[in-house]
Scaffold this active site. Structure first.
Site, PDB file in Angstrom:
ATOM      1  NE  ARG A 139       7.252   2.349 -11.628  1.00 34.67           N
ATOM      2  CZ  ARG A 139       7.177   1.459 -10.656  1.00 34.67           C
ATOM      3  NH1 ARG A 139       6.442   0.390 -10.800  1.00 34.67           N
ATOM      4  NH2 ARG A 139       7.846   1.613  -9.528  1.00 34.67           N
TER       5      ARG A 139
ATOM      6  CD1 TRP B 111       2.550  11.166 -10.093  1.00 43.31           C
ATOM      7  CD2 TRP B 111       3.798  11.214  -8.239  1.00 43.31           C
ATOM      8  NE1 TRP B 111       1.750  11.591  -9.065  1.00 43.31           N
ATOM      9  CE2 TRP B 111       2.486  11.631  -7.919  1.00 43.31           C
ATOM     10  CE3 TRP B 111       4.746  11.175  -7.224  1.00 43.31           C
ATOM     11  CZ2 TRP B 111       2.102  12.006  -6.633  1.00 43.31           C
ATOM     12  CZ3 TRP B 111       4.365  11.551  -5.948  1.00 43.31           C
ATOM     13  CH2 TRP B 111       3.051  11.955  -5.662  1.00 43.31           C
TER      14      TRP B 111
ATOM     15  CB  CYS C 244       9.592   7.801 -11.284  1.00 42.82           C
ATOM     16  SG  CYS C 244       9.366   9.459 -10.619  1.00 42.82           S
TER      17      CYS C 244
ATOM     18  CE  LYS D 109     -11.928   4.595  -8.271  1.00 45.53           C
ATOM     19  NZ  LYS D 109     -11.348   3.708  -7.351  1.00 45.53           N
TER      20      LYS D 109
ATOM     21  CE  LYS E 173      -4.001   0.621 -11.641  1.00 43.24           C
ATOM     22  NZ  LYS E 173      -5.318   0.920 -11.078  1.00 43.24           N
TER      23      LYS E 173
ATOM     24  CG  HIS F  83     -23.144  13.635  14.781  1.00 42.66           C
ATOM     25  ND1 HIS F  83     -23.665  13.932  16.017  1.00 42.66           N
ATOM     26  CD2 HIS F  83     -23.610  12.397  14.481  1.00 42.66           C
ATOM     27  CE1 HIS F  83     -24.401  12.919  16.456  1.00 42.66           C
ATOM     28  NE2 HIS F  83     -24.378  11.970  15.530  1.00 42.66           N
TER      29      HIS F  83
ATOM     30  CD  GLU G 164     -13.154   2.617  -4.463  1.00 42.22           C
ATOM     31  OE1 GLU G 164     -12.441   3.156  -3.613  1.00 42.22           O
ATOM     32  OE2 GLU G 164     -12.752   2.376  -5.619  1.00 42.22           O
TER      33      GLU G 164
ATOM     34  CG  ASN H 286      10.884   4.641  -8.805  1.00 44.06           C
ATOM     35  OD1 ASN H 286      10.141   5.500  -8.328  1.00 44.06           O
ATOM     36  ND2 ASN H 286      10.670   3.345  -8.668  1.00 44.06           N
ATOM     37  N   GLY H 287      12.251   7.112  -6.792  1.00 43.61           N
ATOM     38  CA  GLY H 287      12.354   7.071  -5.332  1.00 43.61           C
ATOM     39  C   GLY H 287      12.553   8.463  -4.776  1.00 43.61           C
TER      40      GLY H 287
ATOM     41  CD  GLU I 281      -9.302   7.505  -8.241  1.00 47.53           C
ATOM     42  OE1 GLU I 281      -8.094   7.490  -8.053  1.00 47.53           O
ATOM     43  OE2 GLU I 281     -10.030   6.527  -7.998  1.00 47.53           O
TER      44      GLU I 281
HETATM   45  C1  F6R Z   1      -7.734   4.812  -6.536  1.00 43.91           C
HETATM   46  C2  F6R Z   1      -6.476   4.122  -6.507  1.00 43.91           C
HETATM   47  C3  F6R Z   1      -5.555   4.369  -5.364  1.00 43.91           C
HETATM   48  C4  F6R Z   1      -4.892   3.071  -4.935  1.00 43.91           C
HETATM   49  C5  F6R Z   1      -3.836   3.322  -3.848  1.00 43.91           C
HETATM   50  C6  F6R Z   1      -3.243   2.030  -3.351  1.00 43.91           C
HETATM   51  O1  F6R Z   1      -8.484   4.472  -7.650  1.00 43.91           O
HETATM   52  O2  F6R Z   1      -6.169   3.375  -7.382  1.00 43.91           O
HETATM   53  O3  F6R Z   1      -6.212   4.961  -4.282  1.00 43.91           O
HETATM   54  O4  F6R Z   1      -5.882   2.214  -4.460  1.00 43.91           O
HETATM   55  O5  F6R Z   1      -2.829   4.134  -4.359  1.00 43.91           O
HETATM   56  O6  F6R Z   1      -2.641   1.330  -4.385  1.00 43.91           O
HETATM   57  P1  F6R Z   1      -2.366  -0.225  -4.272  1.00 43.91           P
HETATM   58  O7  F6R Z   1      -3.694  -0.893  -4.206  1.00 43.91           O
HETATM   59  O8  F6R Z   1      -1.612  -0.559  -5.523  1.00 43.91           O
HETATM   60  O9  F6R Z   1      -1.571  -0.434  -3.031  1.00 43.91           O
END
Ligand code: F6R
Length: 614
Positions: A27, A77, A2, A491, A609, A510, A487, A103-104, A494
């Site tokens: 956010r 969010w 948020c 990608k 994000k 396994h 990773e 926010n929180g 998500e």
């Molecule tokens: C995936 C992604 C998230 C962040 C995770 C940690 O593309 O962006 O998995 O990596 O939320 O965020 P940070 O790096 O900001 O602590």
């Protein structure tokens, strides 16, 4: 998560709030709302979904708010309550005189709600925030002083919050406070801005004050007063933000994610400037504040991170153990904080975070710090809460990353780990000198190699289209590229919502091998080196179960054509540096599949994000 904004001054407030929320969209983007002081009442406007929906709502009410110069706003969010208009902030008390954005997470909201209902509070939403609106309103009824009311109410709240509050009876006043959530005040001429993060205010002012936990700031057009939770006035710590306003533009790319993938070669070049001069000279990493003696004695490192940063951390473990012979544990921050762990003053704790605000990692860092560990933070935000906890701060300098799916910040984190591991290896003399030299020299060649991948994307696009109709996708690798498989899968899932999973290839037999049939794509990250032959055998095993085999490889071995139905070639690179190269086509596969399926690439559903709630 948020984002909150506030403004008090002489300018037309709605445009400032909407622009500020736009800058904070990373956010969250489930719903948005603003409250503005209009003549003798406060008007609230809200909309479900993206911010543009709120802008549409506002166009039909222009005449009501045109003259308004004070207001608060929120981009959500959802944590408590579905992302509906009713649950969108700002929230109010019974009479509607008090408005609040938050926010929180209020952890004791159930208990508070029960108490407030007994007093007559009528709840309209499922949010935790609404209890704060009612609680402050009751305190206001007793004190007739908004600052005092906030001070008393926050003593009863447990959890994390950044709050911005207005009351209709306090004509030109706004109050803001925070605990375990970011908040800063921007200072202009006869005006103040409140925001969760710098991008929301930087085009208006560079003068700002970060609030510390439990501090309360009261803003009028003329002045700002800062107090602690006991009501004692505090000295204001005003600073100049080390930021330039940047126009967040896609620079002609269709999405920020594609632009950010293309920025990676330059991001790496920028990081290496001043750190590696020649392969003969030692790495310069003045950011590491541990003395050489301490570094030499170090025999344990813990790395804590979440999501993509966790995958960078896993590669960090591999290379630190390989280059420096120091034992490294990697743990998701969300697990680290809820168990007894044996962090102590002899352990170096590394926190990795793009945003520097991730609540789980921040809490973990604080726990480790309390145990006396040296805290080294690798972050893209040197002005973040985590950076403020750091004993050593290694900024990754990837520039602002807008797309929710992390790409350039991941590659930047990897490069930072290489620099750190090589720096420590040089001090500890733990790695063969010729290998150190070749690693340094090859590291500087990586940007050109990524450019080669980026200038031949057609084959990656072809691959993405061929497999875009799949429901599941498996990525396998061994050794240093196992985290690359994780990773790559992250990608894809998500942004395309395809059920993608990364496995260490040796683990297929396994259990996961049971899922393989002619409908399952299995992508092997087959980089030449110590585990090449082993991974080839694992790929044979998958092929024998009729899986649709794809290779991502730097090998020109003709035999691969019999085993794989699709081969993606990448430039040659030594195994120890291969994760920085191998991830780029995987980012692009995810991007192209999501784009082809018509998904919202930059703002995928349910994500944000910056994850500032535990
Ligand atoms: C995936 C992604 C998230 C962040 C995770 C940690 O593309 O962006 O998995 O990596 O939320 O965020 P940070 O790096 O900001 O602590």
């Amino acid at each position: 998560m948020c984002g909150i904004v506030g403004y008090i001054g002489d300018k037309s407030v709605v445009d400032i709030l909407i622009d500020g929320l736009h800058q904070l969209e990373y956010r969250g983007y489930d719903s948005a709302g603003i409250a503005v002081k209009c003549e003798d009442k406060i008007n609230i406007y809200k909309a479900e979904g993206k911010l543009e929906n709120l802008s549409c709502v506002l166009t039909t009410h222009k005449s009501e708010y045109q003259k308004a110069t004070m207001g608060i706003g929120h981009i959500r969010w959802a944590t408590h309550g579905a992302p509906t208009v009713v649950n969108a902030h700002p929230h109010t008390c019974n009479c509607g005189n008090l408005v609040i954005v938050h926010n929180g997470i209020i952890e004791n909201f159930k208990e508070l709600r029960a108490q407030l209902e007994l007093k007559g509070a009528k709840f309209k939403t499922q949010t935790d925030t609404e209890v704060v609106a009612h609680l402050i309103a009751y305190k206001y009824a007793d004190t007739k002083d908004l600052t005092k009311a906030v001070q008393l109410a926050t003593k009863e709240i447990e959890g994390a919050y950044a709050l911005c509050i207005m009351h209709n009876e306090e004509k030109d006043k706004m109050v803001a406070t925070k605990r375990n959530a970011p908040l800063l005040v921007g200072i202009g001429e006869g005006e103040f801005y409140v925001a969760s993060d710098v991008p929301a205010i930087i085009k208006h002012t560079k003068k700002a004050m970060y609030l510390n936990d439990n501090e309360i700031v009261t803003l009028t057009k003329e002045k700002m007063v800062l107090i602690n939770s006991n009501g004692e006035e505090l000295q204001q710590k005003i600073e100049t933000l080390p930021w330039e306003p940047v126009a967040l533009s896609k620079m002609g790319y269709k999405h920020f994610m594609l632009k950010e993938i293309h920025e990676q070669p330059d991001v790496i070049r920028n990081i290496l400037v001043g750190k590696i001069h020649t392969s003969e000279e030692p790495i310069i990493l003045n950011e590491v504040k541990l003395t050489k003696e301490k570094l030499k004695e170090l025999n344990r490192i813990q790395i804590i991170a979440c999501g993509t940063s966790l995958h960078a951390a896993m590669i960090g473990k591999y290379i630190i153990e390989n280059f420096c012979s120091i034992a490294v544990d990697v743990e998701p921050s969300s697990e680290y904080i809820y168990r007894k762990n044996v962090t102590d003053s002899h352990t170096l704790v590394i926190g990795v975070s793009q945003s520097g605000e991730t609540a789980d990692t921040l809490t973990a860092i604080k726990q480790a710090k309390a145990k006396g560990s040296h805290i080294l933070i690798i972050t893209n935000r040197p002005d973040s809460a985590m950076a403020r906890e750091a004993d050593s701060l290694v900024p990754v300098s990837a520039g602002i990353e807008v797309s929710v799916a992390a790409t350039k910040s991941y590659v930047a984190q990897l490069v930072s780990f290489y620099l750190l591991a090589l720096y420590m290896a040089e001090i500890k003399e733990s790695l063969d000198e010729s290998l150190i030299k070749s690693l340094k020299s090859d590291l500087t060649q990586i940007p050109q190699k990524i450019e080669q991948i980026l200038s031949h994307k057609e084959r990656i696009l072809e691959c993405a289209k061929k497999y875009s109709n799949t429901k599941d996708f498996i990525y396998v690798a061994r050794g240093i590229n196992y985290p690359t498989a994780l990773e790559g899968a992250l990608k894809l899932k998500e942004i395309s919502y395809i059920n993608a999973t990364g496995y260490p290839a040796g683990e297929l037999k396994h259990g996961p091998i049971a899922m393989l049939d002619e409908s399952m794509p299995v992508l092997s990250i087959l980089m030449k080196g110590s585990v090449y032959e082993k991974l080839l055998s694992n790929s044979e095993e998958a092929k024998a179960r009729n899986a649709r085999m794809i290779a991502l490889t730097n090998s020109k071995d003709e035999k691969l054509k019999d085993l794989f139905e699709f081969i993606l070639e990448v430039p040659d690179v030594q195994e120890l540096l291969s994760p920085i190269i191998a991830i780029v086509p995987l980012q692009l596969i995810a991007y192209y599949i999501a784009e082809y399926l018509g998904k919202d690439v930059d703002q995928p559903r349910n994500l944000a994000k910056s994850v500032t709630v535990e």
